[in-house]
Structures are given as C-alpha cells and as structure tokens.
Design an enzyme around this catalytic site. Sequence first.
Site, PDB file in Angstrom:
ATOM      1  N   GLU A 124       0.849  -1.182   0.000  1.00  0.00           N
ATOM      2  CA  GLU A 124       0.000   0.000   0.000  1.00  0.00           C
ATOM      3  C   GLU A 124       0.893   1.243   0.000  1.00  0.00           C
ATOM      4  O   GLU A 124       1.857   1.264   0.752  1.00  0.00           O
ATOM      5  CB  GLU A 124      -0.902   0.053   1.231  1.00  0.00           C
ATOM      6  CG  GLU A 124      -1.918   1.191   1.117  1.00  0.00           C
ATOM      7  CD  GLU A 124      -2.908   1.245   2.287  1.00  0.00           C
ATOM      8  OE1 GLU A 124      -2.756   0.474   3.254  1.00  0.00           O
ATOM      9  OE2 GLU A 124      -3.815   2.074   2.206  1.00  0.00           O
ATOM     10  N   ALA A 265       1.371  -0.117  10.909  1.00  0.00           N
ATOM     11  CA  ALA A 265       1.127  -1.505  10.544  1.00  0.00           C
ATOM     12  C   ALA A 265       0.333  -1.551   9.253  1.00  0.00           C
ATOM     13  O   ALA A 265      -0.134  -0.524   8.763  1.00  0.00           O
ATOM     14  CB  ALA A 265       0.358  -2.225  11.642  1.00  0.00           C
ATOM     15  N   MET A 266       0.174  -2.769   8.696  1.00  0.00           N
ATOM     16  CA  MET A 266      -0.474  -2.914   7.393  1.00  0.00           C
ATOM     17  C   MET A 266      -1.359  -4.153   7.370  1.00  0.00           C
ATOM     18  O   MET A 266      -0.931  -5.229   7.760  1.00  0.00           O
ATOM     19  CB  MET A 266       0.622  -2.981   6.320  1.00  0.00           C
ATOM     20  CG  MET A 266       0.095  -3.126   4.924  1.00  0.00           C
ATOM     21  SD  MET A 266      -0.956  -1.721   4.464  1.00  0.00           S
ATOM     22  CE  MET A 266      -2.114  -2.527   3.392  1.00  0.00           C
ATOM     23  N   GLU A 267      -2.575  -3.948   6.867  1.00  0.00           N
ATOM     24  CA  GLU A 267      -3.642  -4.951   6.974  1.00  0.00           C
ATOM     25  C   GLU A 267      -3.668  -5.998   5.866  1.00  0.00           C
ATOM     26  O   GLU A 267      -4.739  -6.523   5.552  1.00  0.00           O
ATOM     27  CB  GLU A 267      -4.988  -4.209   6.986  1.00  0.00           C
ATOM     28  CG  GLU A 267      -5.386  -3.538   5.651  1.00  0.00           C
ATOM     29  CD  GLU A 267      -5.024  -2.070   5.514  1.00  0.00           C
ATOM     30  OE1 GLU A 267      -4.089  -1.628   6.217  1.00  0.00           O
ATOM     31  OE2 GLU A 267      -5.652  -1.370   4.703  1.00  0.00           O
ATOM     32  N   GLU A 301      -5.926  -2.913  12.445  1.00  0.00           N
ATOM     33  CA  GLU A 301      -5.561  -3.745  11.278  1.00  0.00           C
ATOM     34  C   GLU A 301      -6.525  -4.916  11.156  1.00  0.00           C
ATOM     35  O   GLU A 301      -6.932  -5.281  10.060  1.00  0.00           O
ATOM     36  CB  GLU A 301      -4.115  -4.236  11.384  1.00  0.00           C
ATOM     37  CG  GLU A 301      -3.054  -3.155  11.578  1.00  0.00           C
ATOM     38  CD  GLU A 301      -3.160  -1.988  10.609  1.00  0.00           C
ATOM     39  OE1 GLU A 301      -3.610  -2.194   9.471  1.00  0.00           O
ATOM     40  OE2 GLU A 301      -2.801  -0.857  11.000  1.00  0.00           O
ATOM     41  N   HIS A 304      -9.752  -3.893   9.554  1.00  0.00           N
ATOM     42  CA  HIS A 304      -9.650  -3.674   8.110  1.00  0.00           C
ATOM     43  C   HIS A 304     -10.086  -4.913   7.320  1.00  0.00           C
ATOM     44  O   HIS A 304     -10.417  -4.803   6.142  1.00  0.00           O
ATOM     45  CB  HIS A 304      -8.207  -3.341   7.709  1.00  0.00           C
ATOM     46  CG  HIS A 304      -7.885  -1.875   7.689  1.00  0.00           C
ATOM     47  ND1 HIS A 304      -8.715  -0.926   7.134  1.00  0.00           N
ATOM     48  CD2 HIS A 304      -6.783  -1.199   8.124  1.00  0.00           C
ATOM     49  CE1 HIS A 304      -8.137   0.272   7.244  1.00  0.00           C
ATOM     50  NE2 HIS A 304      -6.970   0.139   7.844  1.00  0.00           N
ATOM     51  N   GLU A 323     -10.062   4.131   5.908  1.00  0.00           N
ATOM     52  CA  GLU A 323      -9.272   4.571   7.063  1.00  0.00           C
ATOM     53  C   GLU A 323     -10.114   5.322   8.101  1.00  0.00           C
ATOM     54  O   GLU A 323      -9.993   5.082   9.301  1.00  0.00           O
ATOM     55  CB  GLU A 323      -8.069   5.402   6.622  1.00  0.00           C
ATOM     56  CG  GLU A 323      -7.035   4.626   5.799  1.00  0.00           C
ATOM     57  CD  GLU A 323      -6.499   3.379   6.502  1.00  0.00           C
ATOM     58  OE1 GLU A 323      -6.715   3.211   7.716  1.00  0.00           O
ATOM     59  OE2 GLU A 323      -5.866   2.547   5.811  1.00  0.00           O
TER      60      GLU A 323
HETATM   61  N1  TRP Z   1      -3.261   0.887   5.679  1.00  0.00           N
HETATM   62  C1  TRP Z   1      -2.311   1.092   6.745  1.00  0.00           C
HETATM   63  C2  TRP Z   1      -3.155   1.368   7.979  1.00  0.00           C
HETATM   64  O1  TRP Z   1      -3.629   2.428   8.182  1.00  0.00           O
HETATM   65  C3  TRP Z   1      -1.413   2.241   6.515  1.00  0.00           C
HETATM   66  C4  TRP Z   1      -0.074   1.936   5.942  1.00  0.00           C
HETATM   67  C5  TRP Z   1       0.829   1.077   6.417  1.00  0.00           C
HETATM   68  C6  TRP Z   1       0.567   2.574   4.848  1.00  0.00           C
HETATM   69  N2  TRP Z   1       1.978   1.149   5.693  1.00  0.00           N
HETATM   70  C7  TRP Z   1       1.825   2.053   4.725  1.00  0.00           C
HETATM   71  C8  TRP Z   1       0.191   3.552   3.979  1.00  0.00           C
HETATM   72  C9  TRP Z   1       2.731   2.484   3.742  1.00  0.00           C
HETATM   73  C10 TRP Z   1       1.069   3.992   2.998  1.00  0.00           C
HETATM   74  C11 TRP Z   1       2.321   3.451   2.887  1.00  0.00           C
HETATM   75  O2  TRP Z   1      -3.458   0.513   8.715  1.00  0.00           O
HETATM   76 ZN    ZN Z   2      -5.770   1.723   8.461  1.00  0.00          ZN
END
Ligand code: TRP
Ligand code: ZN
Length: 877
Positions: A124, A265-267, A301, A304, A323
């Site tokens: 992302e 973090a990332m979902e 996360e 999401h 978000e």
């Molecule tokens: N979608 C992630 C969140 O809000 C955000 C995110 C994580 C992100 N890593 C990223 C956005 C790198 C842009 C680039 O939970």
């Molecule tokens: Zn998010």
Amino acid sequence: MSEPKPTYRHDYRPPAYRVAHVDLTFELDPAATRVKASLQMERHPECKEGEPLRLDGEQLILKHIAIDGQALESDEYTLDDDGLSVRQPPARFRLDTEVEIAPCDNTALEGLYLSSGMYCTQCEAEGFRRITYYPDRPDVMATYSTTVIGDKAGQPVLLSNGNPVKRGELPDGRHFVTWNDPFPKPSYLFALVAGDLKKVEDRFTTMSGREVTLQIWVEEENLGKTDHAMASLKRAMKWDEETYGREYDLDLFMIVAVNDFNMGAMENKGLNLFNSAAVLTHPDTATDAAFQRVEGIVAHEYFHNWSGNRVTCRDWFQLSLKEGFTVFRDQCFSADVNSAAVKRIEDVAFFRTAQFAEDAGPTAHPVRPDHYIEITNFYTLTIYEKGAEVVRMLYNLMGEEAFRRGSDRYFERFDGQAVTIEDFVDCMAEASGQDLTQFMRWYSQAGTPEIDAYGEYDYANAEYHLTLRQRTPATPDQPEKAPQHIPVRMGLVGTKSGRDLGLSLEGESLGSDGVIHLREAEQTFVFTDVPEAPVPSLLRGFSAPVQLRFPYSREDLAFLLANDSDGFNRWDAGQRLAMLALDDLIAAHRNGVEKVMDPRVVDAFRSLLERGGDDKAVLAEMLTLPSEAYIAEQQPLVDVEAIHAARTFVKQSLAATLRDDFLRLYQENESDEPYAPQPEQIARRSLKNVALGYLMAVEDEEGVELARRQFEADHNMTDVRQALTLLTHSSRDDLAAPALRSFGEKWAHDSLVMDQWFAIQVTRPQTDALDRVRHLMAHPAFSLKNPNKVRALVGTFVNQNRINFHRADGEGYRLLADVVIELNRLNPEIASRLVTPLTRWQRFDEPRQELMRAELERIRAEKLSPNVYEVIEKALA
Ligand code: TRP
Ligand code: ZN
C-alpha cells in the site's frame, strides 16, 4: 523526476482489463530476486477491441514477457519509466512476465525489501508495481496463488496471504511454500515474508463455530513480547462479532513484527505486517501508552479485514472510506475495553492540536481530496482522524441501531467490491431515512469550521437565546466555503442547581441527547422553560470537528469544571480556563511585565485535588495543562518563547502552591503490585506520574528524591521513563547523566527501548538539546535507514521540543533540512512527513519565517522525489 503530474479524482475510469487470477513465483535473492507472474486477464465488456493494456511497473528489469505462451516481439509492447503497454491484446489471455528486482537496495521500504535480514513487502498504496508488472490500482481484484522459494538456512519461514497449500524441498539447500488466497483482493493487500522467524500460536473460535489459528511471528529474542498483542487480537475479534456482526473469514490469521517499517502496521489479507513498535510489549520495556497503542493498532488492522479488505476502495481518493471508518471502529473498541472518557479526551486533545494545524497549513485538504501528486502524502490526520470524526457524527446522527443497520447493508451489498464514499453514505442514509446531502460537504470541504457562539438569558420569559455563527476559513484551492451541517450536542447547566436543565427548543423537547443542528451560516436557537440562568455546555463529547468559541468568564469555566454532567466538557472547561490564564501570561511575557498567576486557576485545581470521587484516569487528564503545541494552535501568531515561559510559569505556580496536595496524590497512588496493563492500574500510574511532574517542576529536594527513587526502583517502564524524563529535563545533570548512562547501557540490545532513550534526551528544554541531536545521530544505535530511529530522534525533536527547534538562530531548521535532504534519497515517504514543521512557517514571526523559507528553498534546489516535491511546492506556493 522533475515536475511530476497530479492525478485528478474526476479522471477516474474503470479498468479496461481485469485480472481474474494471479500466480506468482518468487526466487528470493538479496540483489537479484526473480519474480514470475502469470495473470489471467480479460477485457472489460464495455471496452473496445484493440484497447491497449497498461501495466504499472517501477524499478523492474524485464526478463521475459509472453501472451498465451507466445513471447512478445519488441514491437508488440513498449516499456517506460513507470510501466509497460501491450499494443493489442486479445479479449481473454494469460500474460506471463518475469522480472528481476533488488530488495537489498530498497531503502524506501516500498515493494520487496530486507529488514534485519528478513524479506518483507509493503504494497500500500502503490508498492506492488515495484514487485511485478500489474494494473496496480485497488479496483482490480484477483485471487492470488504465491510460491515463495528461499534458502532453508536463511529463510526457514516463508509466508504469504491466505492458506499454505504445498511445501517442498528443492536442490541447493532451498525450499518452497505455495500459498492460496481465495478472497479476491487488490494488489495493495499482497504480502510476502521470508526469514528466520519464530511464532507464538493461539486459537479463536468464531461466532459460527469455526476454528481460526492465530500466529504472531517475531525474531527469537522477542518471543516474550507478544502476549499483549495476542490478547488484544482476540478481544478485537470478539468485539467485531458483537458490535458489527463481522466474523473472520480464513482459517489462519498471521501478524509479523518488522523492524524497518514506514508506518504503524499494514492490513494485508491474512498476513498483517507490523512495525515492531506497534506489536511488541513487555512491562520492562513498554510504557502504558505503548501497551494501549499496540492494542488499538492490532484492532485497527484486524478491523480492516472487513472495512478495507472485503469491501475496498475504488480509487485512492476514497482512502478515508477504509481509514476513517476503521479509525472510528478502533476508537470505539479502545473506549469499550478501557476508560471511554479518557480515550475521548486523548483523541480530541491530539486531534485539536495536530489535525487543526494541518487544516490551517499549506497542505490542508478535504477528507476526500480532488487531486494528488503522490498518494502516500495523503495518509494524513485529515484522512484518518477527521475521517473518523465524520463517521462518528454519522453514528451520533443516526443512533447505534440505525448505524448498525447501515453498516450491515454496506458490508452485504458491497462484499468483494471496490467502492466509493457515496456508496457508504448512501447505505447510512437508507438505513436512517435521513437526508445527508449537506452532510456530504464534510468530505469535500477542507478546513476547520469556526463557530462563534453567543448566549443570553431572558429572565422575564424564562428563555435562553443561543446564537451560533459558522465560518470555515479559506484553504488552498478553496477560497469560498459553504455552511456545514454541524451537530452540536449541548446542555444548559443551571447556575443555582448545578444541574442540567431540560432542553425545549421553542416548546419542543430536544430529547435526552440534546443535539441542535447548525446548518446555516447563522442560527439562533430559543430554549423555552428555562427556570434559572444557565451556563451553556456546548459541543459535548466534541460532537463535531470544529473550533467553538464562547465568551465564557473564568467563573463560568470554573463552574462547568465543577458541575458539568458531561465528563469531556468538564475536562474541556479546565483546558479553556487554563488557556485564558495562559493568554494573559503570554501577553505579559511579550510585554516584559511581571507574570502573576490567576488565583482562579489555582482554586480550580485545588478543588479538583480535594474533591476526590473523580475517575483517576480522568483526573490525571484534568490536571494536565494544554501542550505547547495546542497553545500555539490557539494563537494568531506563534511566539514560541512566550508560550514556553507562560506554560512553565503556570506549572511551577501550581506546583508551589499545591505542593502538599501533589505529594499526597503521589503517595496515595504508589503501588508495588506486579505490572498489568489494566485500566485501574494505568489510571493510578498516570495520576502518580502527573503528580511527580508537578513536584519536579519546582525541583525541590523531595521531588527530586522521589524521581530518583522511582528510577532506581525500576518497577516498570512507565514509571522508569517518567522518572528518567523528569530528571533529564531538570537542571540536575548530576543525577540525569548517570541515570541516562546506566539506562543506555542496560538497554543497548533493545532497539525499541533505545528509541525511548533518544526521545527522552532530545526533548530536554535546555539549550544543548540541538547539539545532543547532532551528537546522537552519530550513536551506533542510530540509523537514518530505520524510520523508528528517525522518528525517535529527529521527529521527536522537531515536533516536541518547540523552543529548541525554533531557536532564533535557525539551527533547528537547518538540522531538519539537512536530514530531509538525505532522506529524500533514502526514503521519500519518511522525508516528506518529517519536513512538516517547516511547512508551517506562516504561523511564526518575520525573522523565523525567513529562516524557515530559506531552508525550504535549500531543499527545493535538490533533485526531489515526487513525495518531497509535492509538499515543498505547496509550502512555498
Ligand atoms: N493501511 C495502513 C493502515 O492504516 C497504513 C499503511 C501502512 C501505509 N503502511 C503504509 C500507507 C505504507 C502507505 C504506505 O493501517
Ligand atoms: Zn488503516
């Protein structure tokens, strides 16, 4: 890289070609990873024959390309810097590509990169195009099958989205695992992890009785730091079932801790990647605030999976669709499992400081922007936090039940689709029967609405007349603003009874929630049957993301602080009272007049301390003065020194006058119970540590001794960190220096604790702070390539050490520009976030404006990434 072009929301077109299924094979190698991709593609029925196929791709070396097994001739496709076009593909076909990439050179941390020897991905928003050629946009959703081939010794663990379906041995000490993700997803949710990781495992039984395996993958030395994240995950899974009826959908849910990570973090589907700082905790190494942050991010996360993954965004302009909604969901979760009042106070205090500042600066943008150059610049407080406030207003307008009907409708109707903010709001309008046409302006109009309120009590007719006038200041691209629909939750507190008087609006009862709806530029509300003169309590619970002014006297505010039935507004009354006193002191400082403490503030604090009965956690918040950043936000022109001097003066005056009360508070809340991140314990610790802060403000022997003892007792990181911070920020270098030294030696092996060690030192108010930053940048534990280190050392200094960052000689600005210039090459995403304080130059005095602009110009002269370019251009526009 010069003059990148913006993308406009109104240029959206559906994709010409869809991807039904993707097969990926990774042969991992630090400098030369091979990625084979096999895409099952189909032309959209409404699209004309011969329409070229466009695929995104950046920093890829193309080794092979074929359609339906037939290698393409060089005249059948064209390659450029940001992708590939195939001239005339058939209506249905299989596209095979093979590319080479170099994870070891990837310092931007987007795409496939190496972190502490482990391979991981961040896709992302537009990182997948650095992995393979693909239509890298969220409205292309496909099922994925991913084979990861790695070294058995170096990468014993090979992970990707979904379920593992096949694994086996290969020659030369290699092995592979194949993963299948049955849920169609956009490319930004793809993930891969390969490395020497250990796992902690648990189980969760869903509401329909399915068994889910939960895994947290970490480096071996962190195996003892996963308990809280795992417990938080299970609480979040249960909460989403109970509150939204949403169940987890795969048999496996994995979290991986990554040391080098651009965000929290990332979902990614079934494989959430976490910044180590957002998942690892231990009582000895993490503060209460860190425990609560981990709980909130794990929940965010996880949530999401429905708000973002099962139902995703049509394009990146809709980012707040996932978000804003998901932040609202995680805020409600945290409120339910902790102190709801404190959660709201903390969120609003942060919002009014940081989001208001964004709205007031050159990068202000609506919750749904109209254009962007670099989408990663739009992961902002406006998209996340203001977006959450907008969803919260919807929730309050509709009520719990209708909101749930609306969210059910949204998840059911759009499951497996990529949708827009209108789709979401339509579901809410249908479920509630409300007309949300005007409400939609919250998504399109940037800036913070300002409300000027004025009230009058009419004794003769027992009426109270409340006039509200709204105005939203101009923001870049939006000179004219239309009135917003602003729900103002309120009460009239009787000055005799100290109680809420019933609310009748021109004879009609307002009901128990007491919300009036401001829709015009100016409206007068006439409350009837008001038996006694009231003080209005306005915008209870911060019912709309606005700045509300009312000409309260200090007596009014002291009265609300003592009597308001709304806990949030009691806190806010205290903040407003402190602000009035601070304003006077700021003026006194500027005029060189002797500062005199307002006795009404002292009295108000004394009664808070004496009356007891308050929730300890809320009391700690009420005893906390507005931050320098918040005070600055409230000033027409920021005078950094005057603000610092005024706030310090108030703190010291309160500490001197109420010393015995603070001492008693400290002693009453000491405890040697074993640490637990439980609300009651957290409340006691915060109250005790607020008291210690006051005792140290005057640095008397007893206060200093308490801080020293608290540090030595080494009971838990919350107490140790506060004690070390207070010693380091005091004049007692004789105590601070050895404490910092022993702490630094003890925790040299723990990167997350060293981040705190950096942050504590660079927030010192003493004039040597900037030199310390430069000095610590050479410390072996520091690295510009690690975003956590950059944030801890440089980010903390420029955002939280205001007097030193804004030094009159401009050295703070120079330091920031130096770092931004280096980071622009290494990690553009972090560089463009870090530069933010310089973009706020218009808020300061003439000489500082000059100095800040000069540094922005110095950055502009570099060869800039699109990220930094976009921010700098806006700042200098
Ligand atoms: N979608 C992630 C969140 O809000 C955000 C995110 C994580 C992100 N890593 C990223 C956005 C790198 C842009 C680039 O939970
Ligand atoms: Zn998010």
